[in-house]
Design an enzyme around this catalytic site. Structure first.
Site, PDB file in Angstrom:
ATOM      1  N   GLU A  93      13.091   0.387 -26.617  1.00  0.00           N
ATOM      2  CA  GLU A  93      12.308   1.632 -26.622  1.00  0.00           C
ATOM      3  C   GLU A  93      13.017   2.790 -27.301  1.00  0.00           C
ATOM      4  OE1 GLU A  93      10.760   2.569 -22.734  1.00  0.00           O
ATOM      5  OE2 GLU A  93       9.603   0.717 -22.635  1.00  0.00           O
ATOM      6  N   GLU A 122       8.360  -6.061 -21.309  1.00  0.00           N
ATOM      7  CA  GLU A 122       8.338  -5.306 -20.056  1.00  0.00           C
ATOM      8  C   GLU A 122       6.901  -5.009 -19.675  1.00  0.00           C
ATOM      9  OE1 GLU A 122      10.492  -1.586 -19.699  1.00  0.00           O
ATOM     10  OE2 GLU A 122      12.261  -2.446 -20.670  1.00  0.00           O
TER      11      GLU A 122
HETATM   12  C1  FCB Z   1      10.754   1.568 -19.505  1.00  0.00           C
HETATM   13  C2  FCB Z   1      12.238   1.299 -19.593  1.00  0.00           C
HETATM   14  C3  FCB Z   1      12.789   0.565 -18.408  1.00  0.00           C
HETATM   15  C4  FCB Z   1      12.141   1.001 -17.108  1.00  0.00           C
HETATM   16  C5  FCB Z   1      10.641   1.028 -17.209  1.00  0.00           C
HETATM   17  C6  FCB Z   1       9.943   1.414 -15.953  1.00  0.00           C
HETATM   18  O1  FCB Z   1      10.421   2.662 -20.284  1.00  0.00           O
HETATM   19  O2  FCB Z   1      12.528   0.555 -20.747  1.00  0.00           O
HETATM   20  O3  FCB Z   1      14.186   0.733 -18.410  1.00  0.00           O
HETATM   21  O4  FCB Z   1      12.674   2.194 -16.676  1.00  0.00           O
HETATM   22  O5  FCB Z   1      10.261   1.866 -18.245  1.00  0.00           O
END
Ligand code: FCB
Length: 449
Positions: free
Chosen positions: A154, A352
């Site tokens: 990210e 994620e």
């Molecule tokens: C993302 C991050 C991760 C975590 C999630 C909830 O933006 O990459 O580290 O904090 O959100």
């Protein structure tokens, strides 16, 4: 639900959020050690000095991961730990492999060495070369056992929250002047790909956050503001990788590198990847700032005045306990949008996805009931299935997160884990969602997946 054979179910974490042991083994501080030590930066003044003590409890943690039957575990390597105390990652990788889980490390999940920040951090082009050096060290150490690598996590969030705003480390608050940070992180990605390939890596990818951006109304001014925001937060970080250029002239001019050097950088950044990681949480709604309207407190993040767009809450009936809108269809939408925008899109892994609910402590029988997390994950996995049905190649899905952990500026209140972690004793307890995920994976395998 049905997923293609070989689909990679996994779980994800990151170093600063779980490891603790912040100075063990000569580990130097990162920008998150510095940031969390400042007053007023993190809810309740919490930090990751102890985290969930994963550094010392990794063996138990690997059991929680492996027992769920996941194929992959995505974790991140702390840059400053890897240079001082790389033996920790040897132990972790060996434990994962012994348990039949594929390690998928991310090289960089926001924890820049503080000494590099002191030399300008991601505003300094040299930081990209330092990341490539570190990538080389790590792949030489672990490359005999680790085949799958993720370069960066990210980059948009670090650029926006850490350099444009002040919500995350290193809290620079530069507004649009933060754009060179985007370019230098993309360059770091390109150089890291090179270093990993030179180290004979098996598969290399990146984890980029993506989300649909909706105009708040039919007003053309809102559509224009949303388009601008979409470019800055989504396409700026993916077009250079997947199309070899920035999305528009304004951004191209803003990244601070130009001419032949920019062309050479973009060529490097656009080197082919084996997979493309997508982190997804919620869509965003944007309006053109209305004269006289007070935006402070509209969202948990304060956007400085004078920017040409204002994030406003997304209309949604349901929210997580973190206040994030629950819109599973937006995951299908963004996966299809990526496929349509990028003819050469590599196979996608959702690197994620998950939700924070403020789960109760284990009941006397040791059970943690988290039906809303199960519903969230179920709906988002169905959204992935819908994208696959629309012809998007998605090869895997990693739940954020394996464990409750340190959620950056929000501290430990936010619980994303499949495994509950008690804040006092650090005891781990598998939640109902952990059992649900285990059963889903087993059913996939039993039906020939
Ligand atoms: C993302 C991050 C991760 C975590 C999630 C909830 O933006 O990459 O580290 O904090 O959100």
């Amino acid at each position: 639900m049905r997923f293609p054979p070989g689909f990679r179910f996994g779980m994800a974490t990151s170093a600063y959020q779980i490891e603790g042991a912040f100075d063990v083994g000569g580990k130097a501080p990162s920008i998150w050690d510095t940031f969390t030590a400042l007053p007023g930066t993190v809810r309740h003044g919490e930090d990751g000095r102890v985290g969930i003590d994963h550094y010392h409890r990794y063996a138990e943690d690997v059991e929680h991961i492996a027992a769920a039957g996941v194929r992959d575990y995505r974790f991140s390597i702390s840059w400053t730990r890897a240079l001082a105390d790389p033996g920790f990652y040897d132990r972790l990788v060996d434990a994962l492999l012994a348990a039949g889980v594929r390690p998928v490390p991310t090289l960089y999940h926001w924890d820049l060495p503080q000494d590099l920040e002191d030399q300008g951090g991601w505003l300094n082009r040299d930081t990209a070369y330092r990341l490539a050096d570190y990538a080389g060290v790590v792949v030489r150490r672990l490359g005999d056992r680790v085949r799958d690598w993720i370069t960066m996590n990210e980059m948009n969030v670090q650029t926006l929250y850490g350099y444009a705003l002040t919500d995350h480390a290193p809290a620079r608050g530069l507004g649009l002047e933060a754009l060179p940070v985007a370019h230098h992180q993309l360059l770091a990605h390109g150089l890291a790909v090179q270093a990993l390939r030179a180290g004979d890596a098996g598969a290399v990818g990146i984890a980029n956050q993506h989300f649909p951006v909706y105009p708040a109304s039919d007003d053309p001014a809102d559509a224009f503001a949303a388009e601008l925001f979409r470019g800055l937060t989504n396409w700026t970080f993916s077009d250079p990788i997947l199309l070899g250029d920035y999305p528009d002239e304004m951004i191209r001019a803003g990244v601070g590198t130009s001419g032949a050097q920019l062309d050479r950088d973009l060529e490097l950044i656009a080197a082919p990847l084996d997979f493309y990681g997508v982190n997804f949480y919620e869509p965003t709604a944007i309006e053109a700032p209305r004269a006289g309207k007070d935006y402070s407190g509209v969202l948990e993040v304060d956007i400085p005045e004078g920017l040409p767009f204002s994030p406003v809450p997304v209309k949604s009936d349901e929210r997580t306990d973190f206040g994030w809108a629950i819109v599973p269809g937006a995951l299908t939408e963004i996966l299809v949008a990526l496929r349509d925008r990028y003819p050469g899109l590599p196979p996608v892994i959702v690197t994620e996805n998950g939700a924070s609910f403020h789960d109760a402590a284990p009941d006397p029988s040791g059970r943690v009931r988290d039906p809303r997390r199960i519903a969230y994950l179920d709906a988002h996995l169905r959204a992935v299935e819908a994208a696959i049905d629309s012809g998007v190649r998605v090869d895997g899905f990693y739940v954020w997160s394996a464990f409750d952990n340190f959620e950056w500026a929000a501290g430990y209140d936010e619980r994303f884990g499949l495994v509950h972690v008690d804040r006092e004793t650090l005891a781990r307890t598998r939640k109902d969602s952990w059992y649900w995920y285990r059963d889903l994976i087993a059913a996939h395998h039993n039906s020939g997946g």
